[in-house]
Scaffold this motif. Structure first.
Motif, PDB file in Angstrom:
ATOM      1  N   CYS A 295      67.267   8.956 110.707  1.00  0.00           N
ATOM      2  CA  CYS A 295      66.990   7.576 110.317  1.00  0.00           C
ATOM      3  C   CYS A 295      68.276   6.887 109.886  1.00  0.00           C
ATOM      4  CB  CYS A 295      65.983   7.539 109.172  1.00  0.00           C
ATOM      5  SG  CYS A 295      64.374   8.250 109.605  1.00  0.00           S
ATOM      6  N   CYS A 296      68.526   5.719 110.450  1.00  0.00           N
ATOM      7  CA  CYS A 296      69.736   4.982 110.120  1.00  0.00           C
ATOM      8  C   CYS A 296      69.423   3.494 110.092  1.00  0.00           C
ATOM      9  CB  CYS A 296      70.849   5.293 111.110  1.00  0.00           C
ATOM     10  SG  CYS A 296      70.445   4.900 112.814  1.00  0.00           S
ATOM     11  N   VAL A 297      70.378   2.713 109.594  1.00  0.00           N
ATOM     12  CA  VAL A 297      70.259   1.260 109.619  1.00  0.00           C
ATOM     13  C   VAL A 297      70.831   0.734 110.934  1.00  0.00           C
ATOM     14  CG1 VAL A 297      70.901  -0.908 108.490  1.00  0.00           C
ATOM     15  CG2 VAL A 297      70.331   1.100 107.101  1.00  0.00           C
ATOM     16  N   ILE A 298      72.079   1.115 111.227  1.00  0.00           N
ATOM     17  CA  ILE A 298      72.701   0.697 112.483  1.00  0.00           C
ATOM     18  C   ILE A 298      73.205   1.926 113.236  1.00  0.00           C
ATOM     19  CG2 ILE A 298      74.521  -0.680 113.567  1.00  0.00           C
ATOM     20  CD1 ILE A 298      74.562  -2.478 111.174  1.00  0.00           C
ATOM     21  N   ALA A 299      72.929   1.960 114.525  1.00  0.00           N
ATOM     22  CA  ALA A 299      73.414   3.030 115.400  1.00  0.00           C
ATOM     23  C   ALA A 299      74.275   2.420 116.502  1.00  0.00           C
ATOM     24  CB  ALA A 299      72.247   3.791 116.013  1.00  0.00           C
ATOM     25  N   THR A 300      74.997   3.277 117.197  1.00  0.00           N
ATOM     26  CA  THR A 300      75.705   2.895 118.417  1.00  0.00           C
ATOM     27  C   THR A 300      75.189   3.749 119.564  1.00  0.00           C
ATOM     28  OG1 THR A 300      77.465   4.546 118.198  1.00  0.00           O
ATOM     29  CG2 THR A 300      77.802   2.409 117.090  1.00  0.00           C
ATOM     30  N   PRO A 301      75.388   3.309 120.792  1.00  0.00           N
ATOM     31  CA  PRO A 301      75.005   4.164 121.925  1.00  0.00           C
ATOM     32  C   PRO A 301      75.709   5.522 121.877  1.00  0.00           C
ATOM     33  CG  PRO A 301      75.393   1.927 122.677  1.00  0.00           C
ATOM     34  CD  PRO A 301      75.831   1.972 121.247  1.00  0.00           C
ATOM     35  N   GLN A 302      76.987   5.547 121.424  1.00  0.00           N
ATOM     36  CA  GLN A 302      77.715   6.814 121.325  1.00  0.00           C
ATOM     37  C   GLN A 302      77.045   7.755 120.324  1.00  0.00           C
ATOM     38  OE1 GLN A 302      79.009   3.655 121.201  1.00  0.00           O
ATOM     39  NE2 GLN A 302      81.225   3.711 121.565  1.00  0.00           N
ATOM     40  N   GLY A 303      76.658   7.210 119.168  1.00  0.00           N
ATOM     41  CA  GLY A 303      76.008   8.024 118.160  1.00  0.00           C
ATOM     42  C   GLY A 303      74.675   8.566 118.635  1.00  0.00           C
ATOM     43  N   VAL A 304      73.901   7.711 119.301  1.00  0.00           N
ATOM     44  CA  VAL A 304      72.602   8.147 119.828  1.00  0.00           C
ATOM     45  C   VAL A 304      72.789   9.250 120.856  1.00  0.00           C
ATOM     46  CG1 VAL A 304      70.609   7.414 121.195  1.00  0.00           C
ATOM     47  CG2 VAL A 304      71.446   5.955 119.337  1.00  0.00           C
ATOM     48  N   GLU A 305      73.784   9.109 121.731  1.00  0.00           N
ATOM     49  CA  GLU A 305      74.024  10.127 122.754  1.00  0.00           C
ATOM     50  C   GLU A 305      74.429  11.456 122.126  1.00  0.00           C
ATOM     51  OE1 GLU A 305      73.378  10.098 126.027  1.00  0.00           O
ATOM     52  OE2 GLU A 305      72.426   8.186 125.543  1.00  0.00           O
TER      53      GLU A 305
ATOM     54  N   ALA B 276      67.381   0.298 112.572  1.00  0.00           N
ATOM     55  CA  ALA B 276      67.043  -1.120 112.456  1.00  0.00           C
ATOM     56  C   ALA B 276      67.779  -1.945 113.500  1.00  0.00           C
ATOM     57  CB  ALA B 276      67.364  -1.628 111.047  1.00  0.00           C
ATOM     58  N   ALA B 277      68.827  -1.380 114.096  1.00  0.00           N
ATOM     59  CA  ALA B 277      69.569  -2.059 115.168  1.00  0.00           C
ATOM     60  C   ALA B 277      70.460  -1.048 115.872  1.00  0.00           C
ATOM     61  CB  ALA B 277      70.421  -3.198 114.614  1.00  0.00           C
ATOM     62  N   ILE B 278      70.710  -1.291 117.154  1.00  0.00           N
ATOM     63  CA  ILE B 278      71.712  -0.536 117.912  1.00  0.00           C
ATOM     64  C   ILE B 278      72.778  -1.531 118.349  1.00  0.00           C
ATOM     65  CG2 ILE B 278      72.201   0.864 119.936  1.00  0.00           C
ATOM     66  CD1 ILE B 278      69.377   1.931 119.838  1.00  0.00           C
ATOM     67  N   ASP B 279      73.984  -1.374 117.780  1.00  0.00           N
ATOM     68  CA  ASP B 279      75.085  -2.279 118.086  1.00  0.00           C
ATOM     69  C   ASP B 279      75.889  -1.759 119.281  1.00  0.00           C
ATOM     70  OD1 ASP B 279      74.259  -3.876 116.046  1.00  0.00           O
ATOM     71  OD2 ASP B 279      76.088  -3.719 114.847  1.00  0.00           O
ATOM     72  N   PRO B 280      76.673  -2.643 119.924  1.00  0.00           N
ATOM     73  CA  PRO B 280      77.331  -2.273 121.199  1.00  0.00           C
ATOM     74  C   PRO B 280      78.268  -1.080 121.139  1.00  0.00           C
ATOM     75  CG  PRO B 280      77.332  -4.640 120.917  1.00  0.00           C
ATOM     76  CD  PRO B 280      76.848  -4.066 119.624  1.00  0.00           C
ATOM     77  N   GLY B 281      79.030  -0.913 120.029  1.00  0.00           N
ATOM     78  CA  GLY B 281      79.983   0.188 120.047  1.00  0.00           C
ATOM     79  C   GLY B 281      80.855   0.239 118.815  1.00  0.00           C
ATOM     80  N   LEU B 282      82.043   0.841 118.976  1.00  0.00           N
ATOM     81  CA  LEU B 282      82.969   1.095 117.871  1.00  0.00           C
ATOM     82  C   LEU B 282      84.300   0.418 118.136  1.00  0.00           C
ATOM     83  CD1 LEU B 282      82.321   4.946 117.702  1.00  0.00           C
ATOM     84  CD2 LEU B 282      81.402   3.256 116.111  1.00  0.00           C
ATOM     85  N   ASN B 283      85.003   0.058 117.040  1.00  0.00           N
ATOM     86  CA  ASN B 283      86.362  -0.447 117.203  1.00  0.00           C
ATOM     87  C   ASN B 283      87.346   0.722 117.205  1.00  0.00           C
ATOM     88  OD1 ASN B 283      86.726   0.307 114.512  1.00  0.00           O
ATOM     89  ND2 ASN B 283      86.768  -1.790 113.728  1.00  0.00           N
ATOM     90  N   GLU B 284      88.638   0.418 117.207  1.00  0.00           N
ATOM     91  CA  GLU B 284      89.645   1.475 117.309  1.00  0.00           C
ATOM     92  C   GLU B 284      89.668   2.375 116.085  1.00  0.00           C
ATOM     93  OE1 GLU B 284      91.573  -2.266 115.706  1.00  0.00           O
ATOM     94  OE2 GLU B 284      90.171  -1.707 117.314  1.00  0.00           O
TER      95      GLU B 284
ATOM     96  N   ILE C 295      81.490   0.569 113.362  1.00  0.00           N
ATOM     97  CA  ILE C 295      80.516  -0.070 114.239  1.00  0.00           C
ATOM     98  C   ILE C 295      80.787  -1.571 114.312  1.00  0.00           C
ATOM     99  CG2 ILE C 295      78.070  -0.581 114.580  1.00  0.00           C
ATOM    100  CD1 ILE C 295      77.409   2.054 113.198  1.00  0.00           C
ATOM    101  N   VAL C 296      80.742  -2.115 115.546  1.00  0.00           N
ATOM    102  CA  VAL C 296      80.959  -3.534 115.795  1.00  0.00           C
ATOM    103  C   VAL C 296      79.721  -4.124 116.482  1.00  0.00           C
ATOM    104  CG1 VAL C 296      82.410  -5.223 116.994  1.00  0.00           C
ATOM    105  CG2 VAL C 296      83.454  -3.172 116.005  1.00  0.00           C
ATOM    106  N   PRO C 297      79.168  -5.265 115.987  1.00  0.00           N
ATOM    107  CA  PRO C 297      79.632  -6.036 114.845  1.00  0.00           C
ATOM    108  C   PRO C 297      79.302  -5.408 113.483  1.00  0.00           C
ATOM    109  CG  PRO C 297      77.671  -7.053 115.750  1.00  0.00           C
ATOM    110  CD  PRO C 297      78.038  -5.944 116.688  1.00  0.00           C
ATOM    111  N   GLY C 298      78.288  -4.554 113.423  1.00  0.00           N
ATOM    112  CA  GLY C 298      77.998  -3.808 112.207  1.00  0.00           C
ATOM    113  C   GLY C 298      77.941  -4.662 110.965  1.00  0.00           C
ATOM    114  N   PHE C 299      78.390  -4.091 109.850  1.00  0.00           N
ATOM    115  CA  PHE C 299      78.574  -4.884 108.627  1.00  0.00           C
ATOM    116  C   PHE C 299      79.707  -4.346 107.772  1.00  0.00           C
ATOM    117  CE2 PHE C 299      74.393  -2.558 107.782  1.00  0.00           C
ATOM    118  CZ  PHE C 299      74.970  -1.432 107.209  1.00  0.00           C
ATOM    119  N   GLY C 300      80.501  -3.417 108.296  1.00  0.00           N
ATOM    120  CA  GLY C 300      81.597  -2.845 107.535  1.00  0.00           C
ATOM    121  C   GLY C 300      81.259  -1.465 107.030  1.00  0.00           C
ATOM    122  N   ASP C 301      81.995  -1.016 106.019  1.00  0.00           N
ATOM    123  CA  ASP C 301      81.797   0.313 105.444  1.00  0.00           C
ATOM    124  C   ASP C 301      80.653   0.264 104.443  1.00  0.00           C
ATOM    125  OD1 ASP C 301      82.210   2.519 103.396  1.00  0.00           O
ATOM    126  OD2 ASP C 301      83.756   3.050 104.844  1.00  0.00           O
ATOM    127  N   ALA C 302      79.544   0.930 104.760  1.00  0.00           N
ATOM    128  CA  ALA C 302      78.354   0.858 103.915  1.00  0.00           C
ATOM    129  C   ALA C 302      78.609   1.402 102.514  1.00  0.00           C
ATOM    130  CB  ALA C 302      77.195   1.609 104.578  1.00  0.00           C
TER     131      ALA C 302
END
Length: 219
Positions: free
Chosen positions: A166-176, A191-199, A203-210
């Motif tokens: 269970c998470c708040v935001i995931a990425t396709p990479q994390g799900v895989e 609660a959402a799957i965001d497009p991906g990760l920055n360098e 997580i982007v757009p995410g919300f920063g460091d939880a």
């Protein structure tokens, strides 16, 4: 077969909580941010509760006896320090009879540019999870590295009958990564799957460091 459930695909009050958590102005209020993390945990816990096995019990009231369906599964709530704490508390508000497990897992950048990340695990406290329903609550499923190592640490306490990631935001990479490393009787809730990760692997757009948004900057 593993199920991936993205709650943003259906309208609910979770959208309001997410809007506030993503908003950089709202983020100045740590109490609101923590409370919204907790509230999303409560919402996801309610959804998870629908998947459990139930049994009927006779409950004596002041005026008679009522038949009530209650969970027959034993539940263990597990989380990863530190960002997972308010999220875990939301689940505990719903599953108040559950056992609780905790593991520390934190990212360590392995290069100067902070583009390569290692995960370090050094603490574990958990009950036996043999044949129980294991819920691992961690707000951010970014690379999936912390979730994988946390899960493997909890396996030292037994084999669960079912797993809920269970998470708040995931990425396709994390799900895989969860698909590749968790058993098929796993369900991923987010609660959402965001497009991906920055360098820097955020997580982007995410919300920063939880963790920082909940508790302040770390050294």
């Amino acid at each position: 077969m593993m199920k991936i459930i993205d709650l943003s695909q259906q309208n609910s009050i979770i959208g309001q909580y997410m809007a506030e958590m993503r908003d950089k102005e709202y983020q100045r209020n740590r109490l609101l941010f923590r409370n919204n993390i907790t509230r999303i945990g409560e919402c996801e816990a309610y959804e998870v509760s629908k998947t459990l096995h139930y049994e009927t019990r006779d409950i004596v009231t002041p005026l008679g006896t009522a038949k009530v369906n209650v969970p027959a599964d034993e539940v263990v709530l597990a989380t990863i320090f530190r960002a997972g704490l308010p999220f875990h508390n939301g689940f505990l508000n719903i599953f108040d009879h559950a056992g609780n497990g905790f593991v520390s897992a934190y990212r360590e950048y392995t290069n100067v540019a902070h583009t390569e990340v290692g995960i370090h695990v050094e603490y574990l406290a958990a009950p036996h999870i043999e044949n129980k329903v294991l819920i691992i609550a961690d707000p951010m499923l970014a690379t999936g590295g912390s979730m994988e190592l946390g899960y493997k640490a909890f396996l030292s306490k037994g084999q669960p009958k079912a797993v809920h990631v269970c998470c708040v935001i995931a990425t396709p990479q994390g799900v895989e990564r969860v698909k590749a490393t968790f058993p098929e009787n796993t369900t991923v809730w987010c609660a959402a799957i965001d497009p991906g990760l920055n360098e820097n692997k955020y997580i982007v757009p995410g919300f920063g460091d939880a963790g920082d948004l909940c508790y302040g900057d770390k050294l």
